[in-house]
Motif scaffolding. Structure first.
Motif, short mmCIF file in Angstrom:
data_model
loop_
_atom_site.label_atom_id
_atom_site.label_comp_id
_atom_site.label_asym_id
_atom_site.label_seq_id
_atom_site.Cartn_x
_atom_site.Cartn_y
_atom_site.Cartn_z
N PRO A 282 0.91 -1.37 0.02
CA PRO A 282 -0.16 0.00 0.09
C PRO A 282 0.81 1.24 0.05
CG PRO A 282 0.21 -0.75 2.26
CD PRO A 282 0.92 -1.84 1.34
N THR A 283 2.05 1.31 -0.07
CA THR A 283 3.06 2.28 0.05
C THR A 283 3.19 3.14 -1.39
OG1 THR A 283 4.26 1.30 1.73
CG2 THR A 283 5.33 3.15 0.74
N ARG A 284 3.25 4.58 -1.11
CA ARG A 284 3.04 5.25 -2.17
C ARG A 284 4.58 5.96 -2.46
NH1 ARG A 284 1.23 11.45 -3.88
NH2 ARG A 284 1.18 11.37 -6.13
N GLN B 285 1.85 16.04 1.17
CA GLN B 285 1.75 14.52 1.69
C GLN B 285 1.08 14.68 3.06
OE1 GLN B 285 1.65 11.69 -0.46
NE2 GLN B 285 2.25 13.40 -1.80
N PHE C 159 -3.24 13.96 4.39
CA PHE C 159 -3.79 13.02 5.57
C PHE C 159 -4.54 13.68 6.58
CE2 PHE C 159 -0.78 10.12 3.49
CZ PHE C 159 -1.61 8.88 3.75
N PHE D 289 0.12 11.35 13.43
CA PHE D 289 0.81 10.87 12.22
C PHE D 289 2.48 10.81 12.66
CE2 PHE D 289 2.94 11.02 8.12
CZ PHE D 289 1.96 10.04 7.31
N PRO E 1 -0.70 6.07 11.20
CA PRO E 1 -0.15 6.28 10.07
C PRO E 1 1.03 6.67 9.84
CG PRO E 1 -1.78 7.97 10.42
CD PRO E 1 -1.90 7.04 11.56
N GLY F 91 4.85 8.08 7.58
CA GLY F 91 5.47 8.47 6.38
C GLY F 91 6.87 8.53 6.52
N HIS G 291 0.04 -3.39 8.80
CA HIS G 291 -0.44 -2.09 9.62
C HIS G 291 0.64 -1.23 9.53
CE1 HIS G 291 -4.39 -3.67 10.51
NE2 HIS G 291 -3.80 -4.73 11.07
N TYR H 284 3.20 -0.91 7.02
CA TYR H 284 3.69 -0.29 6.00
C TYR H 284 3.43 1.34 6.08
CZ TYR H 284 4.19 -4.50 3.53
OH TYR H 284 4.67 -5.70 2.77
N LYS I 237 2.66 4.93 4.64
CA LYS I 237 1.27 5.48 3.85
C LYS I 237 2.38 6.03 2.49
CE LYS I 237 -1.66 4.40 6.43
NZ LYS I 237 -2.78 3.29 6.06
#
Length: 389
Positions: free
Chosen positions: A9-11, A25, A29, A92, A133, A135, A168, A170, A172
């Motif tokens: 699922p990672t961008r 980014q 979120f 985050f 979440p 990053g 869970h 990974y 974002k």
């Protein structure tokens, strides 16, 4: 080939200047308060810290900081991060650094919503069901943590080093800017090369039949790392070399993209975790010592795969040689390459003797035999450790 399910699922935002996309980014979120996780301060010396803070401000987000992540991140530091998140209502987590920073951030992320101690996950006493979440902004090409759900954490008080993996955990999104690796010291570049190749080895040396695409994907990553590793060491600001190494490390370990349908091994990583849990060495330094000796120990299990590796990756001519001779030549080529780029080849070079070999072997198999290429019991692990002295 085995049946499989694959999800990542990672961008990924890859390329020079992508750090300037961080604010967008974070805003996407809807973050209000981020935990900024980083290491020993190199991001401040390089100016990256100021760029990160500018992007956080641009997104209208408040930052709480967790600096000082260790090269082998400690569970005590993770617990401190969990406490900060709860105290400041962090919603985050932003990790800026290499694999250790990202691993610590993931452990914080899964630990915040859990009512027990985060170490439970590492000791397989609890299942990860949710996470904050996360990053990342990557500054070192090595672990693939930027695109996977894995984390390795050390409990220094108990001299244990354990890992977990979860969908869970990974990220974002992950920002990969090869220019951020220009200032990486040579020994860390070497560690990244070894780490990337080792991740591929753990997937490539498999007993699963009929996997030609996966095998060639693995071989192409190994070849690309070999071709670009010494270029990056000789020319630290060679963008193409750094970019290729960065992409290789990301592809080498991102949930199985290069090895879907293949049974993986991971015994050597498990052995090394116990070495660095006691001696606090760089993970890749231990792998550079252990992997050629693991290869030698298990080669007869499927000698044709090792011969294929030797011919395709190291261009060793099989003409007039037995499969065993070709296979052994490939193993020696691996060892020689690691030595040539400055990686250690014996535990002695790391000031490690034979005092704790039995303890490390027993701890490696705490949860049962390790590996799938050849299942290793404590005696097998001990033999590999002894051959690595």
């Amino acid at each position: 080939m085995n049946s499989f399910a694959f999800q990542n699922p990672t961008r990924i935002l890859f390329g020079a200047g992508m750090v300037d996309k961080l604010g967008e980014q974070l805003a996407a979120f809807g973050s209000k308060t981020v935990l900024l996780v980083y290491g020993g301060g190199s991001i401040k010396h390089s100016g990256l810290y100021d760029r990160i803070q500018a992007q956080i401000s641009q997104a209208g987000v408040r930052a709480v900081e967790l600096p000082g992540i260790e090269p082998n991140p400690r569970v005590t530091t993770v617990r401190r991060g969990i406490g900060l998140c709860r105290e400041h209502d962090v919603d985050f987590i932003l990790a800026v650094g290499g694999g250790s920073v990202l691993d610590a951030a993931k452990a914080v992320a899964v630990g915040v919503p859990y009512e027990g101690d985060v170490w439970d996950f590492l000791m397989r006493k609890a299942e990860i069901r949710s996470a904050l979440p996360l990053g990342t902004v990557l500054t070192l090409s090595a672990t693939g943590s930027e695109m996977n759900g894995n984390s390795v954490i050390t409990n220094w008080e108990e001299n244990l080093k354990k890992s977990f993996g979860s969908i869970h955990a990974y990220p974002k999104f992950s920002i990969l800017d090869p220019t951020l690796t220009y200032s990486v010291p040579p020994h860390q570049t070497v560690n990244g090369i070894v780490d990337t190749m080792s991740h591929v080895f753990e997937q490539y040396f498999s007993l699963t039949e009929n996997t030609p695409l996966q095998e060639r994907l693995c071989e192409s990553i190994l070849q690309t790392v070999i071709e670009n590793g010494e270029k990056a060491l000789a020319e630290p600001d060679n963008y193409e070399a750094r970019a290729n190494l960065m992409l290789c490390s990301t592809y080498a370990l991102n949930g199985g993209m290069i090895s879907v349908g293949m049974e993986q091994d991971w015994a050597t990583h498990m052995i090394e975790h116990e070495v660095s849990a006691l001696y606090d060495i760089a993970h890749a330094a231990g792998l550079s010592v252990l992997f050629p000796n693991w290869m030698t120990y298990v080669c007869d299990q499927r000698v044709e795969r090792f011969a294929q590796y030797a011919a395709r990756v190291w261009q060793i001519n099989p003409s007039g040689r037995s499969l065993e001779e070709v296979a052994r030549a490939g193993i020696e080529a691996t060892r020689s390459y690691f030595t040539r780029i400055g990686a250690p080849s014996t535990l002695g070079e790391l000031n490690i003797g034979d005092e704790h070999l039995e303890r490390m072997a027993e701890e490696t198999v705490r949860f049962g035999p390790v590996g799938s290429f050849r299942k290793l019991q404590a005696d097998d692990v001990l033999n590999i450790l002894r051959s690595s002295l």
